[in-house]
Write an enzyme that holds these catalytic residues in place. Structure first.
Site, PDB file in Angstrom:
ATOM      1  N   GLU A 462       0.996  -1.169   0.129  1.00  0.00           N
ATOM      2  CA  GLU A 462      -0.075   0.202   0.149  1.00  0.00           C
ATOM      3  C   GLU A 462       0.895   1.212   0.113  1.00  0.00           C
ATOM      4  O   GLU A 462       0.630   2.221  -0.516  1.00  0.00           O
ATOM      5  CB  GLU A 462      -0.914  -0.124   1.302  1.00  0.00           C
ATOM      6  CG  GLU A 462      -1.945  -1.199   1.336  1.00  0.00           C
ATOM      7  CD  GLU A 462      -2.634  -1.214  -0.229  1.00  0.00           C
ATOM      8  OE1 GLU A 462      -3.004  -0.346  -1.016  1.00  0.00           O
ATOM      9  OE2 GLU A 462      -3.095  -2.589  -0.439  1.00  0.00           O
ATOM     10  N   HIS A 468       3.176   6.249  -5.357  1.00  0.00           N
ATOM     11  CA  HIS A 468       2.735   6.817  -6.805  1.00  0.00           C
ATOM     12  C   HIS A 468       1.814   7.953  -6.751  1.00  0.00           C
ATOM     13  O   HIS A 468       1.875   8.600  -7.586  1.00  0.00           O
ATOM     14  CB  HIS A 468       1.746   5.691  -7.396  1.00  0.00           C
ATOM     15  CG  HIS A 468       1.650   5.490  -8.837  1.00  0.00           C
ATOM     16  ND1 HIS A 468       1.039   4.626  -9.380  1.00  0.00           N
ATOM     17  CD2 HIS A 468       2.370   6.097  -9.838  1.00  0.00           C
ATOM     18  CE1 HIS A 468       1.039   4.743 -10.692  1.00  0.00           C
ATOM     19  NE2 HIS A 468       2.034   5.609 -10.991  1.00  0.00           N
TER      20      HIS A 468
HETATM   21 ZN   LIG Z   1      -2.673  -2.848  -4.777  1.00  0.00          ZN
END
Ligand SMILES: [Zn+2]
Length: 673
Positions: A462, A468
């Site tokens: 996560e 990201h």
């Molecule tokens: Zn994922």
């Protein structure tokens, strides 16, 4: 009534003023957000000037600001808190928001401007990100039905609205069944359970106002219970309750919802010119077609079946000592743990004291420091929505990168599983806006909070998604962070998991909660050498779910489907081992039916694993898991969001397109040579 959504936020970094936001603020905020958005759309379509990129595509990117903010805060709070007031708003507003979405995406005047611009795209001088945005915006309208005739458009809008209600009901039904069930345990029922499972069960009981211990349907509790409980009778009860979520006749039965959801999706695909929903969904992915997905899942499935034969034989030898000559699905985890302890001398309960939540989160932070130059500072002064949630300011040198919220523990009402989401996404269309990112996990809360190795991997996973979102450095909101093709979105998260298993990480952060001693080297070596253990099981339980997903969404006439029979027949056809359960059965497969995000898309994890296995090999080939050159190239992928084609981004990082060899090797499924 003062409504925090109608005031500027003066909180640090413009964080939502969580201490003032209540369920009753959302209806008015959604209403105004939708109304404002329609005025903005009207201004675009009423513009007497011919369509150009600024007055149409950029204007669209700028529209819907309030609605986006309200929707992000609401979506996150209903998932993380799930209280009754928020759930009522969700039921009321899911169809209204879907209808609003259709009003925009099916607006003929708006589409005419986008299509006109798209038709002239070769004549326009545009930057690469703008060119991609124009093409993807046009494609988005077409895939929503904007190019259809009037009656077909009306039907598309009806389908969206009905699906929004069905998705909401599906998710709330699963939540209902998870809240409704627990297995109370007396002291005599705890045979085999190590301290951390007892502690988790005691905490779960306390939270429900019970004395003693309770097992709930949270994966972080039921999974270890099935792994350690020596009471076969209780394992059977717990397992059967777990796989029955969503199947109970009555007002919370999901079995009845699935054929209707599938039929509406199939109808939508036909209206858009595709034979099957799977064809429609795959057309806008890296994989491209259901056949390409089938080739990957088929290759992995066959290799895993061979592997499972060996695993089963080893487990049965162990089970034989207990007088069993066959296993049931509630036995596999238990005997796998016994075999793991005897073959690798690896005891999950002996490992766990070394995986303290705070230390593993710090490891995830420090890995991002070494790879990408980020630093993290706790900000206890920033109000959050629950006492368990912690806020961190993320920076790179002097530059503020974003706000990161960590919501690690299971609690009643919180959606199960683990996920990353955002309260605000990065963009720089009109000045730099930095993101607010949240990670949700469902670790068992205890003091100290100890993680399994799988839990620790989930935390890294996560956090890879979070990076990201945090590192995103794009111009347009639609291209921000994780807004990439669905079968690319798991690449940053899955590749990040690899850094947990790097010996440097384990030695520095896997420290005993009481003594602070590092994980003994011998134990670490056994942990790493056991990485491929039970991978046949893990691959089978996942891949079976991916195949079920694709087959359900490739059915030509799903309205008449008997879901239970379809599940049985599909699993029989592919040779599903009787002792292994599918990871998510259709009646609680929220990836597919609580929203369309992973519909005909559960394969994405495997697709991305091809990329992450091949991608981490870039660091292995360099001989340094923190190789600065490879890290800089990976950072570029994370910064780019959807501003470029995912395969181009990947090849830019790795120098070539990926193959399956590294994946099969990592899972221990490569053919012996
Ligand atoms: Zn994922």
């Amino acid at each position: 009534m003062t409504n925090p959504f109608f005031e500027p936020w003066t909180t640090p970094f413009g964080a939502p003023p969580f201490d003032r936001i209540r369920a009753e603020h959302f209806p008015a905020a959604f209403d105004r957000g939708m109304a404002d958005n329609l005025i903005e759309i009207e201004a675009i379509t009423a513009n007497p000037m011919p369509a150009d990129f600024a007055n149409t595509i950029e204007a669209l990117e700028r529209s819907g600001g309030l609605l986006t903010t309200v929707g992000a805060v609401f979506g996150n709070l209903v998932a993380s808190l799930g209280d009754d007031g928020l759930q009522q708003v969700e039921r009321d507003y899911a169809p209204k928001l879907a209808a609003h979405g259709s009003k925009v995406s099916l607006n003929p005047a708006l589409f005419a401007r986008v299509a006109d611009l798209h038709g002239r795209r070769e004549e326009l001088a545009m930057a690469a990100d703008a060119r991609r945005l124009l093409e993807r915006t046009y494609l988005g309208f077409v895939r929503s039905g904007a190019a259809l005739d009037g009656p077909a458009k009306t039907r598309m809008a009806e389908i969206s609205e009905r699906l929004a209600t069905l998705h909401t009901d599906f998710g709330q039904n699963v939540l209902h069944d998870e809240r409704a069930w627990h297995l109370p345990l007396a002291e005599a029922d705890l045979a085999g359970l190590p301290d951390f499972v007892r502690d988790g069960a005691a905490e779960a009981a306390r939270e429900r106002g019970l004395d003693g211990y309770a097992i709930t349907l949270s994966r972080s509790l039921i999974d270890p219970f099935l792994t350690f409980s020596a009471r076969r009778d209780l394992r059977e009860i717990a397992y059967n309750s777990w796989i029955a979520r969503g199947t109970h006749p009555g007002p919370h039965d999901n079995m009845a919802l699935i054929p209707e959801i599938l039929a509406l999706r199939a109808e939508r695909a036909r209206l858009l010119g595709y034979a099957l929903y799977a064809d429609f969904r795959l057309a806008d992915t890296m994989a491209g077609t259901p056949d390409a997905v089938g080739r990957l899942t088929g290759e992995v499935w066959q290799a895993a079946l061979l592997r499972v034969d060996d695993e089963r034989a080893a487990l049965l030898r162990m089970a034989g000592a207990d007088g069993l000559n066959a296993m049931a699905a509630w036995d596999w985890r238990y005997y796998a743990e016994q075999v793991r302890q005897s073959e690798y001398a690896l005891d999950e309960a002996a490992l766990k004291p070394y995986f303290v939540f705070e230390n593993i989160q710090q490891a995830a932070f420090d890995t991002a420091t070494r790879l990408f130059g980020l630093s993290f500072a706790a900000r206890p002064d920033i109000a959050t929505y629950h006492q368990d949630v912690r806020a961190y300011a993320v920076s790179e040198g002097d530059r503020h990168i974003g706000l990161f919220l960590s919501d690690p523990f299971a609690r009643a009402g919180k959606r199960s599983g683990a996920w990353m989401s955002s309260y605000r996404e990065q963009q720089s269309l009109d000045g730099e806006i930095r993101p607010i990112i949240v990670n949700n996990n469902n670790f068992a809360k205890a003091s100290p909070a100890l993680l399994s190795f799988d839990d620790a991997e989930t935390l890294f996973h996560e956090f890879g998604h979070a990076l990201h979102g945090l590192l995103s450095d794009v111009r347009y909101p639609s291209q921000s962070g994780t807004s990439v093709r669905r079968d690319f979105v798991e690449f940053p998260s899955q590749v990040y998991e690899h850094w947990l298993s790097v010996p440097e990480t384990l030695q520095a952060y896997a420290r005993h909660h009481a003594s602070n001693d590092p994980l003994p080297v011998a134990l670490m070596d056994r942990l790493l050498s056991a990485r491929n253990f039970n991978q046949g099981f893990a691959t089978i339980e996942y891949t079976a779910a991916a195949i079920l997903d694709m087959d359900l969404h490739a059915h030509p006439d799903p309205a008449s489907l008997d879901i239970a029979a379809f599940e049985r027949e599909t699993l029989a056809r592919i040779g599903m081992p009787a002792e292994i359960g599918v990871r998510h059965r259709p009646p609680h497969f929220q990836h597919l039916f609580a929203g369309a995000g992973y519909a005909a898309g559960y394969y994405s994890y495997l697709w991305a694993e091809v990329l992450d296995a091949d991608g981490f090999a870039a660091f292995e080939d360099a001989g340094d898991p923190f190789d600065p050159g490879a890290a800089a190239r990976l950072k570029l992928v994370l910064q780019s969001g959807d501003s470029a084609d995912p395969m181009e981004l990947y090849v830019g990082f790795r120098g070539a397109a990926p193959g399956t060899a590294a994946l099969l090797r990592n899972r221990g499924l490569a053919k012996a040579s």
